[in-house]
Design a protein around this motif. Structure first.
Motif, PDB file in Angstrom:
ATOM      1  N   SER A 179      -0.827   8.041  -5.462  1.00  0.00           N
ATOM      2  CA  SER A 179      -2.274   8.122  -5.222  1.00  0.00           C
ATOM      3  C   SER A 179      -2.689   9.442  -4.564  1.00  0.00           C
ATOM      4  O   SER A 179      -3.885   9.667  -4.367  1.00  0.00           O
ATOM      5  CB  SER A 179      -2.708   6.956  -4.324  1.00  0.00           C
ATOM      6  OG  SER A 179      -2.113   7.078  -3.038  1.00  0.00           O
ATOM      7  N   TRP A 180      -1.752  10.325  -4.176  1.00  0.00           N
ATOM      8  CA  TRP A 180      -2.018  11.624  -3.551  1.00  0.00           C
ATOM      9  C   TRP A 180      -2.767  11.477  -2.222  1.00  0.00           C
ATOM     10  O   TRP A 180      -3.470  12.389  -1.797  1.00  0.00           O
ATOM     11  CB  TRP A 180      -2.815  12.551  -4.496  1.00  0.00           C
ATOM     12  CG  TRP A 180      -2.030  12.928  -5.712  1.00  0.00           C
ATOM     13  CD1 TRP A 180      -2.008  12.285  -6.902  1.00  0.00           C
ATOM     14  CD2 TRP A 180      -1.132  14.031  -5.840  1.00  0.00           C
ATOM     15  NE1 TRP A 180      -1.173  12.889  -7.785  1.00  0.00           N
ATOM     16  CE2 TRP A 180      -0.610  13.996  -7.167  1.00  0.00           C
ATOM     17  CE3 TRP A 180      -0.716  15.062  -4.977  1.00  0.00           C
ATOM     18  CZ2 TRP A 180       0.289  14.931  -7.626  1.00  0.00           C
ATOM     19  CZ3 TRP A 180       0.176  16.000  -5.461  1.00  0.00           C
ATOM     20  CH2 TRP A 180       0.681  15.931  -6.772  1.00  0.00           C
ATOM     21  N   ARG A 181      -2.629  10.298  -1.566  1.00  0.00           N
ATOM     22  CA  ARG A 181      -3.182  10.186  -0.218  1.00  0.00           C
ATOM     23  C   ARG A 181      -2.417  11.098   0.731  1.00  0.00           C
ATOM     24  O   ARG A 181      -2.976  11.676   1.648  1.00  0.00           O
ATOM     25  CB  ARG A 181      -3.134   8.735   0.279  1.00  0.00           C
ATOM     26  CG  ARG A 181      -4.100   7.811  -0.448  1.00  0.00           C
ATOM     27  CD  ARG A 181      -4.220   6.467   0.253  1.00  0.00           C
ATOM     28  NE  ARG A 181      -4.907   6.642   1.543  1.00  0.00           N
ATOM     29  CZ  ARG A 181      -4.445   6.166   2.691  1.00  0.00           C
ATOM     30  NH1 ARG A 181      -3.288   5.534   2.710  1.00  0.00           N
ATOM     31  NH2 ARG A 181      -5.120   6.338   3.803  1.00  0.00           N
ATOM     32  N   ASP A 182      -1.097  11.175   0.514  1.00  0.00           N
ATOM     33  CA  ASP A 182      -0.260  12.153   1.209  1.00  0.00           C
ATOM     34  C   ASP A 182       0.193  13.156   0.148  1.00  0.00           C
ATOM     35  O   ASP A 182       1.133  12.891  -0.620  1.00  0.00           O
ATOM     36  CB  ASP A 182       0.924  11.456   1.862  1.00  0.00           C
ATOM     37  CG  ASP A 182       1.753  12.399   2.728  1.00  0.00           C
ATOM     38  OD1 ASP A 182       1.638  13.635   2.537  1.00  0.00           O
ATOM     39  OD2 ASP A 182       2.507  11.913   3.579  1.00  0.00           O
ATOM     40  N   GLN A 242       1.697   1.902  -3.550  1.00  0.00           N
ATOM     41  CA  GLN A 242       0.566   2.515  -4.247  1.00  0.00           C
ATOM     42  C   GLN A 242       0.389   3.986  -3.852  1.00  0.00           C
ATOM     43  O   GLN A 242      -0.069   4.809  -4.661  1.00  0.00           O
ATOM     44  CB  GLN A 242      -0.713   1.740  -3.942  1.00  0.00           C
ATOM     45  CG  GLN A 242      -0.732   0.326  -4.501  1.00  0.00           C
ATOM     46  CD  GLN A 242      -1.980  -0.433  -4.110  1.00  0.00           C
ATOM     47  OE1 GLN A 242      -2.729  -0.002  -3.219  1.00  0.00           O
ATOM     48  NE2 GLN A 242      -2.210  -1.562  -4.764  1.00  0.00           N
ATOM     49  N   ALA A 243       0.752   4.319  -2.603  1.00  0.00           N
ATOM     50  CA  ALA A 243       0.571   5.694  -2.119  1.00  0.00           C
ATOM     51  C   ALA A 243       1.540   6.674  -2.762  1.00  0.00           C
ATOM     52  O   ALA A 243       1.358   7.885  -2.637  1.00  0.00           O
ATOM     53  CB  ALA A 243       0.732   5.727  -0.599  1.00  0.00           C
ATOM     54  N   THR A 283       3.503  12.675  -2.375  1.00  0.00           N
ATOM     55  CA  THR A 283       3.328  12.447  -3.816  1.00  0.00           C
ATOM     56  C   THR A 283       3.964  13.571  -4.629  1.00  0.00           C
ATOM     57  O   THR A 283       4.583  13.334  -5.674  1.00  0.00           O
ATOM     58  CB  THR A 283       1.833  12.319  -4.145  1.00  0.00           C
ATOM     59  OG1 THR A 283       1.253  11.277  -3.362  1.00  0.00           O
ATOM     60  CG2 THR A 283       1.634  12.010  -5.611  1.00  0.00           C
ATOM     61  N   GLU A 332       0.827  -1.209   0.000  1.00  0.00           N
ATOM     62  CA  GLU A 332       0.000   0.000   0.000  1.00  0.00           C
ATOM     63  C   GLU A 332       0.862   1.259   0.000  1.00  0.00           C
ATOM     64  O   GLU A 332       0.457   2.291  -0.572  1.00  0.00           O
ATOM     65  CB  GLU A 332      -0.919  -0.019   1.211  1.00  0.00           C
ATOM     66  CG  GLU A 332      -2.011  -1.091   1.118  1.00  0.00           C
ATOM     67  CD  GLU A 332      -2.711  -1.337   2.435  1.00  0.00           C
ATOM     68  OE1 GLU A 332      -3.682  -2.115   2.451  1.00  0.00           O
ATOM     69  OE2 GLU A 332      -2.276  -0.756   3.459  1.00  0.00           O
ATOM     70  N   ARG A 333       2.031   1.208   0.615  1.00  0.00           N
ATOM     71  CA  ARG A 333       2.936   2.362   0.564  1.00  0.00           C
ATOM     72  C   ARG A 333       3.436   2.600  -0.864  1.00  0.00           C
ATOM     73  O   ARG A 333       3.611   3.754  -1.281  1.00  0.00           O
ATOM     74  CB  ARG A 333       4.111   2.150   1.512  1.00  0.00           C
ATOM     75  CG  ARG A 333       3.748   2.269   2.989  1.00  0.00           C
ATOM     76  CD  ARG A 333       4.996   2.340   3.860  1.00  0.00           C
ATOM     77  NE  ARG A 333       4.645   2.557   5.248  1.00  0.00           N
ATOM     78  CZ  ARG A 333       4.654   1.610   6.189  1.00  0.00           C
ATOM     79  NH1 ARG A 333       5.005   0.373   5.857  1.00  0.00           N
ATOM     80  NH2 ARG A 333       4.329   1.890   7.434  1.00  0.00           N
ATOM     81  N   LEU A 387       5.392   6.960   4.153  1.00  0.00           N
ATOM     82  CA  LEU A 387       4.214   6.928   3.303  1.00  0.00           C
ATOM     83  C   LEU A 387       3.045   6.282   4.043  1.00  0.00           C
ATOM     84  O   LEU A 387       3.229   5.342   4.834  1.00  0.00           O
ATOM     85  CB  LEU A 387       4.517   6.156   2.017  1.00  0.00           C
ATOM     86  CG  LEU A 387       5.488   6.844   1.052  1.00  0.00           C
ATOM     87  CD1 LEU A 387       5.858   5.892  -0.072  1.00  0.00           C
ATOM     88  CD2 LEU A 387       4.878   8.124   0.495  1.00  0.00           C
TER      89      LEU A 387
END
Length: 841
Positions: free
Chosen positions: A775-778, A771-772, A782, A768-769, A833
């Motif tokens: 993904s602009w989750r952070d 993918q992050a 990103t 998942e890190r 991340l």
């Protein structure tokens, strides 16, 4: 030592012992084993003195080792996998992988004109065949002066202690059997028969009464000497299978050697499409909640319950296992789910399996409409089916799938991978020959007459063919010397041999409640065998019990795989392992497991009806039917297998760490030189890699296994397992243990599952890190990564790739003085991340 003693010492068969383990320093060398070849030694060439060769592969106890032997068989002495023929005439026929055992065969056919003995004027005759201390008895026939038995008895020549054979006819009586007459034979005058000679014709012999008079009473007999190649071998009652407590009919049923064939299994695909005019007779205005119940024998499945409608639609597919000959019917029952615990039948349709079309590919199969009747008998009435009427109809499509292989055993130990349909079978690639020689050092399983005994037989399975040796009574070192042959269609298959103790042969002991005990198992994968080589090994019989790992003895086998076409064999390695249908229309793993259990139940039922039967415990042990159940021991063993597989990767990573830390400067310098050469000449990377693997393979050729691998006690984690884990493994399903024991095991399982859960969660978090990154989750992370990617892209556009690779490699392998103990910036950035862990409840 005298010259005679020296010659006797030289004639002992040499034994080479292979260890799965490295023996300790104070470990004793195993002794050579005498496999009872005395009758064949005189004419055989004089071998060298016995020697022991050790192959140290894996640490473990030497008591569980596999021993390679050099016995004298029918074709000659086996030395190093080759048959060395001596001056003695070789065995007749194809029995070259077993000892040639000489037998005295006696066929008792019938009698005529026997005198009446009872007060009632009738005669209940039977025959006793006696030679020395051995006696065989036929069945007695009530009130018959012209009886017919047609039974064969076989007496091992090496065990005979008399030169006179007596055939005694007696009259069965409640108190004392009456004497009728006898016939005697001098064994020196008995003729020998060697196949392929025709069977010896029986002759009439006059019976001699008590006054040594020969009157009109006669008995038809045939007496000859032969070997296990004789046609009468399979139907004979043997001298080592005779006890005073046995009854002849039970002996006939449970002690003889037989060959069985598994039923040919098919997958049945049933598609329930729709129904029309589903009307409830009791309340025609109510909309039904209909479903269909599909049943074949004891297999039953149901569709989902439809919404309230007179014309429900399901469009569901179901899979069943059926066996030839197709004697059962497919029963379809449409029912209304009128209440939570109440289902009201609407109608039934019956389809004979023999009427269902067969297909061998993935082409679409046709569907049909069936009228529903009130009962199964009406549905099977052809006259009613032909009548035109307005009734509930069911739309069904069904086909017998011949393009699949029906698994009836564990996929890891499959002995056959062919599809069901015979038109899809390829020509055989070779022939597998198995010689079941003998067993040694068996442990007593039961007590008889105040001493421990074993009554053992051997079962072997490969493909559709099962073989069962004869049962040897009261022997802890039985000799079987039976040879069997199979056609081989795929080398990636396994031959399974098991030894059992017969608990069903005693008179009055065939109630069905007794279970034949497992003594041990041997598996041989055909791909590990060299073509044409004769493997003669003594395999330890290991069995895992609630009390721990036990060695019950050793089984001596001779195995030979002969390849008929080397090119076809090599091409087989490039073909798919399973038939085409498994890839064009694959079945889910869960569905395959359910179908395998259905196939196993069908096979148990069919083989259990044979004579003698192969009972459920035998079939389940041979096919490893319970390996899908949870076992803490197997879980640990699989975990250690997993770590063993990836230990090489970890070793390379550890070695690379030593290179980066300059632990050995010379090695690090050589790695720098090699890395520079590969970067400057990238076209040499793949040739170098493949050349390296070829050299490693050729180097390991010296250490190749000399015999097929056997049960590894350390790999199975069978040496250090505790008693509670074994008790849990052998517990039935569902469990019947006390609640406190179940609670303790459940808590232990929760601890183990919690650790696995944590590891799986950590692996998921790392993914998942990754993918992050985009993904602009952070947003800040990103943005930093996207900016970094743009800068690196611009840099690589103007910088030669070889220079970049060299700089990156040198930086990765930089000297420890240029390193920091704190983690690097990229690793710190990755660990910061976000993962989805914070979104879980």
């Amino acid at each position: 030592m005298s010259a005679a003693d020296y010659r006797t010492e030289l004639k002992k068969p040499k034994t080479r012992t292979f260890y799965n383990a490295t023996p300790s320093v104070n470990q004793q060398q195993p002794t050579t084993m005498n496999y009872g070849m005395q009758e064949m030694r005189a004419a055989a060439p004089m071998p060298m003195p016995p020697r022991v060769v050790q192959y140290n592969e894996r640490p473990g106890p030497s008591d569980f080792s596999v021993k390679e032997t050099s016995p004298f068989l029918g074709g000659g002495q086996i030395i190093g996998g080759r048959v060395v023929r001596g001056t003695k005439r070789t065995a007749s026929g194809t029995y070259v992988l077993v000892e040639e055992m000489r037998f005295l065969f006696v066929r008792v056919v019938k009698a005529r004109d026997l005198p009446d003995r009872d007060l009632s004027g009738s005669l209940d005759p039977f025959v006793e065949v006696k030679i020395g201390n051995f006696k065989g008895v036929t069945t007695h026939l009530d009130k018959n002066s012209d009886p017919e038995w047609n039974q064969v008895f076989a007496f091992a020549k090496e065990n005979l202690q008399s030169n006179v054979l007596e055939i005694v006819v007696k009259d069965k009586d409640l108190v004392l059997d009456d004497y009728v007459g006898t016939v005697r034979f001098d064994l020196h005058e008995v003729r020998s028969r060697v196949p392929p000679d025709s069977p010896l014709a029986p002759e009439w012999y006059r019976l001699e009464n008590k006054r040594q008079e020969k009157k009109k009473s006669e008995i038809m007999l045939a007496v000859w000497e032969g070997t296990q190649a004789d046609e009468a071998f399979g139907d004979a009652v043997f001298s080592d299978s005779l006890t005073s407590s046995d009854s002849s009919n039970v002996i006939s049923a449970n002690l003889r050697s037989k060959v069985y064939h598994s039923p040919r299994l098919w997958y049945l695909r049933v598609r329930i499409i729709e129904a029309q005019d589903v009307i409830i007779v009791s309340d025609e205005s109510r909309l039904p909640e209909a479903f269909v119940r599909i049943q074949i024998g004891n297999q039953m499945l149901k569709t989902r319950v439809s919404h309230r409608t007179f014309n429900p639609t399901w469009d569901q597919e179901f899979m069943f296992v059926v066996a030839e000959p197709f004697e059962e019917n497919l029963v379809l029952s449409v029912e209304d789910h009128s209440a939570p615990n109440r289902d009201e039948p609407v109608g039934k349709a019956v389809i004979p399996l023999a009427a269902i079309e067969k297909r061998i590919d993935d082409k679409k199969f046709r569907s049909r409409w069936f009228h529903l009747e009130d009962s199964i008998s009406d549905a099977m009435d052809e006259d009613k089916a032909k009548k035109v009427k307005f009734a509930t109809r069911l739309h069904v499509a069904a086909a017998l799938e011949g393009g699949y292989h029906v698994f009836d055993e564990s996929t890891y130990y499959s002995s056959d991978l062919r599809p069901t349909a015979k038109p899809l079978w390829k020509p055989p690639l070779g022939v597998l020959e198995l010689g079941i020689l003998n067993a040694n050092g068996l442990h007593p399983v039961k007590a008889r007459d105040g001493k421990g005994v074993s009554d053992t037989y051997v079962v072997a399975k490969y493909g559709y063919k099962w073989v069962r040796s004869r049962t040897v009574i009261n022997s802890l070192s039985p000799k079987y010397n039976e040879q069997y042959t199979w056609e081989v269609f795929d080398p990636a298959t396994v031959l399974t041999i098991c030894v059992f103790d017969n608990d069903h042969f005693s008179a009055g002991n065939d109630s069905g409640n007794n279970r034949d005990q497992m003594i041990g198992k041997v598996r041989i994968r055909l791909s590990t065998l060299q073509s044409g080589r004769v493997y003669t090994n003594a395999y330890p019989l290991l069995v895992l019990q609630p009390s721990g790992l036990k060695k019950r003895g050793e089984l001596h086998l001779a195995v030979r795989f002969t390849c008929t076409s080397v090119s076809n064999m090599l091409m087989k390695y490039t073909k798919p392992l399973l038939p085409k249908m498994h890839y064009t229309q694959p079945l889910s793993v869960n569905l395959q497991e359910v179908l395998r259990l259905q196939a196993l139940n069908i096979m148990v039922a069919r083989l259990g009806r044979s004579e003698p039967p192969l009972r459920r415990e035998v079939v389940e042990y041979m096919t490893d039917a319970k390996t899908h159940l949870f076992s803490m021991r197997r879980s640990k063993a699989n975990f250690y297998r997993f770590t063993e597989v990836f230990s090489g990767v970890m070793s390379v990573w550890k070695w690379m760490g030593e290179v980066c830390t300059w632990r050995t400067p010379v090695t690090t310098a050589l790695v720098h030189v090699l890395y520079t050469m590969l970067v400057m000449l990238p076209e040499m990377i793949l040739p170098t890699v493949f050349l390296y693997m070829a050299v490693i393979g050729l180097w390991n050729y010296r250490f190749r296994p000399r015999f097929p691998p056997h049960m590894d006690t350390k790999l199975s984690y069978a040496e250090n397992v505790n008693a509670d884990e074994l008790d849990e493994e052998f517990d039935i399903f569902p469990t019947m243990k006390a609640p406190d024991i179940v609670k303790m095991r459940y808590d232990r399982l929760r601890v183990v599952a919690g650790k696995i859960q944590s590891v799986v969660g950590d692996i998921a978090a790392q993914g998942e890190r990754v993918q992050a990154l985009l993904s602009w989750r952070d947003p800040r992370a990103t943005a930093i990564f996207v900016t970094f990617c743009l800068i690196i892209a611009m840099f690589l556009y103007i910088t030669p790739f070889k220079l970049f690779a060299l700089l990156f490699g040198y930086y990765f392998m930089r000297h420890p003085r240029l390193r920091h103990r704190i983690p690097s910036a990229p690793l710190n950035f990755f660990r910061r991340l976000p993962a989805m862990t914070d979104s879980m409840l």
